[in-house]
Design a protein around this motif. Structure first.
Motif, PDB file in Angstrom:
ATOM      1  N   ALA A  92       0.703  -1.405  -0.236  1.00 15.55           N
ATOM      2  CA  ALA A  92      -0.110  -0.162  -0.152  1.00 15.55           C
ATOM      3  C   ALA A  92       0.946   1.270   0.064  1.00 15.55           C
ATOM      4  CB  ALA A  92      -0.891   0.027   1.174  1.00 15.55           C
ATOM      5  N   GLU A  93       1.920   1.249   0.740  1.00 18.40           N
ATOM      6  CA  GLU A  93       2.667   2.533   1.083  1.00 18.40           C
ATOM      7  C   GLU A  93       3.577   2.801  -0.642  1.00 18.40           C
ATOM      8  OE1 GLU A  93       5.309   1.984   4.258  1.00 18.40           O
ATOM      9  OE2 GLU A  93       3.758   2.082   5.592  1.00 18.40           O
ATOM     10  N   LEU A  94       3.985   1.883  -1.058  1.00 15.91           N
ATOM     11  CA  LEU A  94       4.529   1.841  -2.327  1.00 15.91           C
ATOM     12  C   LEU A  94       4.157   1.691  -3.558  1.00 15.91           C
ATOM     13  CD1 LEU A  94       7.951  -0.217  -1.163  1.00 15.91           C
ATOM     14  CD2 LEU A  94       7.247   2.263  -0.935  1.00 15.91           C
ATOM     15  N   TYR A  95       2.608   1.667  -3.490  1.00 17.64           N
ATOM     16  CA  TYR A  95       1.620   1.559  -4.684  1.00 17.64           C
ATOM     17  C   TYR A  95       2.020   0.277  -5.250  1.00 17.64           C
ATOM     18  CZ  TYR A  95       0.585   6.287  -3.028  1.00 17.64           C
ATOM     19  OH  TYR A  95       0.192   7.186  -2.321  1.00 17.64           O
ATOM     20  N   LEU A  96       2.353  -0.798  -4.774  1.00 25.02           N
ATOM     21  CA  LEU A  96       2.535  -2.194  -5.490  1.00 25.02           C
ATOM     22  C   LEU A  96       1.479  -3.160  -4.949  1.00 25.02           C
ATOM     23  CD1 LEU A  96       6.441  -2.364  -4.503  1.00 25.02           C
ATOM     24  CD2 LEU A  96       5.455  -1.521  -6.708  1.00 25.02           C
ATOM     25  N   SER A  97       1.400  -4.054  -5.908  1.00 26.01           N
ATOM     26  CA  SER A  97       0.787  -5.238  -5.550  1.00 26.01           C
ATOM     27  C   SER A  97       1.553  -6.186  -4.633  1.00 26.01           C
ATOM     28  CB  SER A  97       0.364  -6.312  -6.766  1.00 26.01           C
ATOM     29  OG  SER A  97       1.386  -6.814  -7.343  1.00 26.01           O
ATOM     30  N   ILE A  98       0.660  -7.173  -3.699  1.00 23.68           N
ATOM     31  CA  ILE A  98       1.508  -7.973  -2.717  1.00 23.68           C
ATOM     32  C   ILE A  98       2.299  -8.815  -3.518  1.00 23.68           C
ATOM     33  CG2 ILE A  98      -0.324  -9.558  -2.369  1.00 23.68           C
ATOM     34  CD1 ILE A  98       1.981  -8.300   0.253  1.00 23.68           C
ATOM     35  N   GLY A  99       1.874  -9.128  -4.830  1.00 24.97           N
ATOM     36  CA  GLY A  99       2.885 -10.099  -5.656  1.00 24.97           C
ATOM     37  C   GLY A  99       4.110  -9.542  -5.848  1.00 24.97           C
ATOM     38  N   THR A 100       4.087  -8.301  -6.319  1.00 23.47           N
ATOM     39  CA  THR A 100       5.025  -7.723  -6.667  1.00 23.47           C
ATOM     40  C   THR A 100       6.223  -7.382  -5.329  1.00 23.47           C
ATOM     41  OG1 THR A 100       4.200  -6.354  -8.236  1.00 23.47           O
ATOM     42  CG2 THR A 100       6.175  -5.411  -7.596  1.00 23.47           C
ATOM     43  N   VAL A 101       5.717  -7.091  -4.484  1.00 25.66           N
ATOM     44  CA  VAL A 101       6.431  -7.074  -3.085  1.00 25.66           C
ATOM     45  C   VAL A 101       7.155  -8.425  -2.897  1.00 25.66           C
ATOM     46  CG1 VAL A 101       6.432  -6.848  -0.751  1.00 25.66           C
ATOM     47  CG2 VAL A 101       5.155  -5.341  -1.928  1.00 25.66           C
ATOM     48  N   ASN A 102       6.282  -9.364  -2.942  1.00 24.99           N
ATOM     49  CA  ASN A 102       7.016 -10.842  -2.689  1.00 24.99           C
ATOM     50  C   ASN A 102       7.795 -11.093  -3.745  1.00 24.99           C
ATOM     51  OD1 ASN A 102       5.400 -11.675  -0.373  1.00 24.99           O
ATOM     52  ND2 ASN A 102       3.421 -12.175  -1.873  1.00 24.99           N
ATOM     53  N   THR A 103       7.797 -10.804  -4.975  1.00 27.64           N
ATOM     54  CA  THR A 103       8.803 -11.049  -6.171  1.00 27.64           C
ATOM     55  C   THR A 103      10.009 -10.320  -6.070  1.00 27.64           C
ATOM     56  OG1 THR A 103       7.256 -11.310  -7.886  1.00 27.64           O
ATOM     57  CG2 THR A 103       9.240 -10.525  -8.552  1.00 27.64           C
ATOM     58  N   HIS A 104      10.051  -8.676  -5.388  1.00 31.42           N
ATOM     59  CA  HIS A 104      11.246  -8.026  -4.900  1.00 31.42           C
ATOM     60  C   HIS A 104      11.945  -8.825  -3.869  1.00 31.42           C
ATOM     61  CE1 HIS A 104      10.978  -4.570  -7.488  1.00 31.42           C
ATOM     62  NE2 HIS A 104      10.092  -4.419  -6.973  1.00 31.42           N
ATOM     63  N   LEU A 105      10.960  -9.241  -2.789  1.00 32.10           N
ATOM     64  CA  LEU A 105      11.836  -9.939  -1.931  1.00 32.10           C
ATOM     65  C   LEU A 105      12.595 -11.306  -2.165  1.00 32.10           C
ATOM     66  CD1 LEU A 105       9.253  -9.239   1.122  1.00 32.10           C
ATOM     67  CD2 LEU A 105      11.449  -8.277   0.810  1.00 32.10           C
ATOM     68  N   ALA A 106      11.914 -11.753  -2.895  1.00 34.54           N
ATOM     69  CA  ALA A 106      12.409 -13.341  -3.714  1.00 34.54           C
ATOM     70  C   ALA A 106      13.634 -13.009  -4.324  1.00 34.54           C
ATOM     71  CB  ALA A 106      11.413 -13.999  -4.502  1.00 34.54           C
ATOM     72  N   ARG A 107      13.791 -11.974  -5.087  1.00 33.10           N
ATOM     73  CA  ARG A 107      15.018 -11.664  -5.866  1.00 33.10           C
ATOM     74  C   ARG A 107      16.199 -11.104  -4.963  1.00 33.10           C
ATOM     75  NH1 ARG A 107      12.034  -8.553 -10.809  1.00 33.10           N
ATOM     76  NH2 ARG A 107      11.090 -10.360 -12.019  1.00 33.10           N
ATOM     77  N   ILE A 108      15.784 -10.428  -3.779  1.00 36.07           N
ATOM     78  CA  ILE A 108      16.711 -10.074  -2.963  1.00 36.07           C
ATOM     79  C   ILE A 108      17.335 -11.383  -2.434  1.00 36.07           C
ATOM     80  CG2 ILE A 108      16.907  -8.744  -0.671  1.00 36.07           C
ATOM     81  CD1 ILE A 108      14.565  -6.788  -1.637  1.00 36.07           C
ATOM     82  N   ARG A 109      16.532 -12.080  -1.949  1.00 41.08           N
ATOM     83  CA  ARG A 109      16.939 -13.064  -1.266  1.00 41.08           C
ATOM     84  C   ARG A 109      18.042 -14.005  -2.082  1.00 41.08           C
ATOM     85  NH1 ARG A 109      11.945 -13.485   1.708  1.00 41.08           N
ATOM     86  NH2 ARG A 109      12.427 -13.319   3.852  1.00 41.08           N
ATOM     87  N   ALA A 110      17.595 -14.172  -3.518  1.00 39.49           N
ATOM     88  CA  ALA A 110      18.550 -14.704  -4.300  1.00 39.49           C
ATOM     89  C   ALA A 110      19.780 -14.309  -4.901  1.00 39.49           C
ATOM     90  CB  ALA A 110      17.702 -14.915  -5.892  1.00 39.49           C
ATOM     91  N   LYS A 111      19.749 -12.812  -4.743  1.00 38.73           N
ATOM     92  CA  LYS A 111      20.983 -12.049  -4.842  1.00 38.73           C
ATOM     93  C   LYS A 111      21.980 -12.228  -3.643  1.00 38.73           C
ATOM     94  CE  LYS A 111      19.237  -8.607  -8.064  1.00 38.73           C
ATOM     95  NZ  LYS A 111      19.169  -7.136  -8.244  1.00 38.73           N
ATOM     96  N   TYR A 112      21.215 -12.386  -2.187  1.00 36.38           N
ATOM     97  CA  TYR A 112      22.176 -12.643  -1.269  1.00 36.38           C
ATOM     98  C   TYR A 112      22.841 -14.167  -1.488  1.00 36.38           C
ATOM     99  CZ  TYR A 112      21.917  -8.364   1.406  1.00 36.38           C
ATOM    100  OH  TYR A 112      22.108  -7.128   1.469  1.00 36.38           O
ATOM    101  N   SER A 113      21.980 -14.918  -1.953  1.00 30.11           N
ATOM    102  CA  SER A 113      22.504 -16.481  -1.835  1.00 30.11           C
ATOM    103  C   SER A 113      23.564 -16.324  -2.979  1.00 30.11           C
ATOM    104  CB  SER A 113      21.327 -17.327  -2.457  1.00 30.11           C
ATOM    105  OG  SER A 113      20.616 -17.533  -1.329  1.00 30.11           O
ATOM    106  N   GLN A 114      23.399 -15.607  -4.153  1.00 33.53           N
ATOM    107  CA  GLN A 114      24.506 -15.463  -4.974  1.00 33.53           C
ATOM    108  C   GLN A 114      25.950 -15.276  -4.745  1.00 33.53           C
ATOM    109  OE1 GLN A 114      22.461 -13.177  -8.229  1.00 33.53           O
ATOM    110  NE2 GLN A 114      21.643 -14.869  -8.955  1.00 33.53           N
ATOM    111  N   VAL A 115      25.910 -14.262  -3.678  1.00 35.70           N
ATOM    112  CA  VAL A 115      27.058 -14.003  -3.284  1.00 35.70           C
ATOM    113  C   VAL A 115      27.589 -14.807  -2.121  1.00 35.70           C
ATOM    114  CG1 VAL A 115      26.938 -11.669  -4.274  1.00 35.70           C
ATOM    115  CG2 VAL A 115      26.121 -12.014  -1.827  1.00 35.70           C
ATOM    116  N   GLY A 116      26.975 -15.658  -1.668  1.00 39.17           N
ATOM    117  CA  GLY A 116      27.162 -16.601  -0.603  1.00 39.17           C
ATOM    118  C   GLY A 116      26.821 -16.279   0.950  1.00 39.17           C
TER     119      GLY A 116
END
Length: 100
Positions: A52-76
């Motif tokens: 709501a604060e960022l004018y995104l859908s909940i699915g988009t929030v989840n996608t961003h968080l999944a990508r963030i986690r994947a990027k952290y995993s990629q750097v160990g």
């Protein structure tokens, strides 16, 4: 650890512990929007509030968080939980504990 007696001095010979300098943290390349979503989510309890604060859908929030986690995993530096994402954000200077 095995302790050997020094044959010349009859004292125990304790091997020196090698201390290496800490390795610098490898930081993932997060986009500005990913950082914005991450910090917003760390400061509140609800992904719905972030959406709501960022004018995104909940699915988009989840996608961003999944990508963030994947990027952290990629750097160990995996971050499968919210607590681990808090730790990574603090370690990387994205947020201070006072801001939480």
């Amino acid at each position: 650890m095995t302790i050997a007696l020094d044959p010349h001095h009859r004292r125990p010979h304790i091997p020196a512990v090698v201390h290496s300098a800490p390795r610098p943290l490898r930081r993932p390349q997060l986009s500005p929007r990913e950082i914005e979503v991450l910090l917003s989510w760390l400061r509140c309890d609800s992904k719905n509030t972030v959406a709501a604060e960022l004018y995104l859908s909940i699915g988009t929030v989840n996608t961003h968080l999944a990508r963030i986690r994947a990027k952290y995993s990629q750097v160990g530096r995996s971050a499968p939980t919210k607590a681990s994402l808090v730790a990574r954000a603090v370690q990387d200077g994205l947020i201070s504990l006072d801001e939480l």
